[in-house]
Write a protein that holds these residues in place. Structure first.
Motif, PDB file in Angstrom:
ATOM      1  N   GLY A 177       6.061  -3.109  -4.789  1.00  0.00           N
ATOM      2  CA  GLY A 177       5.160  -3.542  -3.552  1.00  0.00           C
ATOM      3  C   GLY A 177       3.738  -3.058  -4.048  1.00  0.00           C
ATOM      4  N   TRP A 178       3.407  -2.554  -5.195  1.00  0.00           N
ATOM      5  CA  TRP A 178       2.194  -1.912  -5.295  1.00  0.00           C
ATOM      6  C   TRP A 178       1.125  -3.173  -5.906  1.00  0.00           C
ATOM      7  CZ3 TRP A 178       0.454   3.426  -6.179  1.00  0.00           C
ATOM      8  CH2 TRP A 178       1.545   4.419  -5.585  1.00  0.00           C
TER       9      TRP A 178
ATOM     10  N   LYS B 183       4.954  -9.699  -0.843  1.00  0.00           N
ATOM     11  CA  LYS B 183       3.939  -9.902   0.165  1.00  0.00           C
ATOM     12  C   LYS B 183       3.267  -8.690   0.427  1.00  0.00           C
ATOM     13  CE  LYS B 183       4.931 -14.195   1.482  1.00  0.00           C
ATOM     14  NZ  LYS B 183       3.824 -15.141   1.343  1.00  0.00           N
ATOM     15  N   LEU B 184       1.851  -8.955   0.578  1.00  0.00           N
ATOM     16  CA  LEU B 184       1.072  -7.720   0.810  1.00  0.00           C
ATOM     17  C   LEU B 184       1.344  -7.155   2.204  1.00  0.00           C
ATOM     18  CD1 LEU B 184      -2.157  -8.950  -0.791  1.00  0.00           C
ATOM     19  CD2 LEU B 184      -0.710  -7.529  -1.971  1.00  0.00           C
ATOM     20  N   SER B 185       1.372  -5.624   2.397  1.00  0.00           N
ATOM     21  CA  SER B 185       1.070  -5.265   3.693  1.00  0.00           C
ATOM     22  C   SER B 185      -0.372  -5.469   4.253  1.00  0.00           C
ATOM     23  CB  SER B 185       1.350  -3.732   3.487  1.00  0.00           C
ATOM     24  OG  SER B 185       0.210  -3.111   2.981  1.00  0.00           O
ATOM     25  N   GLN B 186      -0.232  -5.074   5.709  1.00  0.00           N
ATOM     26  CA  GLN B 186      -1.712  -5.238   6.257  1.00  0.00           C
ATOM     27  C   GLN B 186      -2.714  -4.178   5.779  1.00  0.00           C
ATOM     28  OE1 GLN B 186      -2.431  -7.864   8.573  1.00  0.00           O
ATOM     29  NE2 GLN B 186      -4.489  -7.142   7.924  1.00  0.00           N
TER      30      GLN B 186
ATOM     31  N   GLY C 228      -7.937   0.556  -9.927  1.00  0.00           N
ATOM     32  CA  GLY C 228      -6.687   1.284  -9.906  1.00  0.00           C
ATOM     33  C   GLY C 228      -5.559   0.837  -9.304  1.00  0.00           C
ATOM     34  N   TRP C 229      -4.656   1.640  -8.656  1.00  0.00           N
ATOM     35  CA  TRP C 229      -3.437   1.064  -7.960  1.00  0.00           C
ATOM     36  C   TRP C 229      -3.441   1.215  -6.340  1.00  0.00           C
ATOM     37  CZ3 TRP C 229       0.321  -1.347 -10.708  1.00  0.00           C
ATOM     38  CH2 TRP C 229       0.345  -1.159 -11.821  1.00  0.00           C
ATOM     39  N   LEU C 230      -3.119   0.175  -5.532  1.00  0.00           N
ATOM     40  CA  LEU C 230      -2.874   0.304  -4.398  1.00  0.00           C
ATOM     41  C   LEU C 230      -1.446   0.434  -3.836  1.00  0.00           C
ATOM     42  CD1 LEU C 230      -4.642  -0.089  -1.697  1.00  0.00           C
ATOM     43  CD2 LEU C 230      -4.459  -2.486  -1.882  1.00  0.00           C
ATOM     44  N   ASN C 231      -1.087   1.406  -2.994  1.00  0.00           N
ATOM     45  CA  ASN C 231       0.411   1.452  -2.793  1.00  0.00           C
ATOM     46  C   ASN C 231       0.596   0.369  -1.375  1.00  0.00           C
ATOM     47  OD1 ASN C 231      -0.265   2.929  -0.155  1.00  0.00           O
ATOM     48  ND2 ASN C 231       0.661   4.806  -1.325  1.00  0.00           N
ATOM     49  N   PRO C 232       1.719   0.539  -1.090  1.00  0.00           N
ATOM     50  CA  PRO C 232       1.908  -0.384   0.099  1.00  0.00           C
ATOM     51  C   PRO C 232       1.571  -0.094   1.340  1.00  0.00           C
ATOM     52  CG  PRO C 232       4.071  -0.258  -1.397  1.00  0.00           C
ATOM     53  CD  PRO C 232       3.102   0.760  -1.719  1.00  0.00           C
ATOM     54  N   ASP C 233       1.360   1.475   1.341  1.00  0.00           N
ATOM     55  CA  ASP C 233       0.767   2.068   2.730  1.00  0.00           C
ATOM     56  C   ASP C 233      -0.974   1.676   2.517  1.00  0.00           C
ATOM     57  OD1 ASP C 233       3.123   2.732   3.646  1.00  0.00           O
ATOM     58  OD2 ASP C 233       2.997   4.493   2.567  1.00  0.00           O
ATOM     59  N   GLY C 234      -1.425   1.388   1.553  1.00  0.00           N
ATOM     60  CA  GLY C 234      -2.884   1.017   1.562  1.00  0.00           C
ATOM     61  C   GLY C 234      -3.619   2.275   0.779  1.00  0.00           C
TER      62      GLY C 234
END
Length: 115
Positions: free
Chosen positions: A53-54, A74-77, A7-13
């Motif tokens: 950022g996704w 860059k990936l968010s934590q 699926g899709w992962l947003n910048p907020d996880g």
């Protein structure tokens, strides 16, 4: 095949599950939901999400099963935390080698993709 892991992962996880063949339809829904504006060149919705950022998580089945993890920023934590089990094959399939190297670099476990 529904792995429940594509699926899709947003910048907020936040993860938005979809079947591997549904990424384009789901991307179209998410672009509308999040209010992203397409440029005049009418870029595909999946490209628009990735540019914002996704992360796209798909299951490739050409020469066996492996995850494809697509991202350009860059990936968010939160994204790193979500993706770490993929790198260590906790879901039963490896991550495509180039993507795995990029993820390991993001996680700080290797210093450069060129290595």
């Amino acid at each position: 095949m529904n792995t429940g892991l594509t699926g899709w992962l947003n910048p907020d996880g936040k993860f938005y599950e979809c079947e591997s063949w549904e990424h384009m339809d789901k991307a179209e829904e998410l672009v509308k939901e999040y209010g992203y504006k397409k440029s005049e060149c009418l870029e595909p919705e999946d490209d628009l999400l990735i540019k914002n950022g996704w992360v796209k998580i798909s299951l490739m089945t050409v020469f066996g099963y492996e995850f494809g993890i697509s991202f350009i920023r860059k990936l968010s934590q939160e994204q790193k935390n979500f993706l770490e089990p993929y790198v260590y094959e906790e879901y039963g399939f490896p991550v495509e080698e180039y993507d795995r190297k990029r993820l390991l670099e993001e996680l700080g476990e290797i210093s450069s993709v060129a290595e």
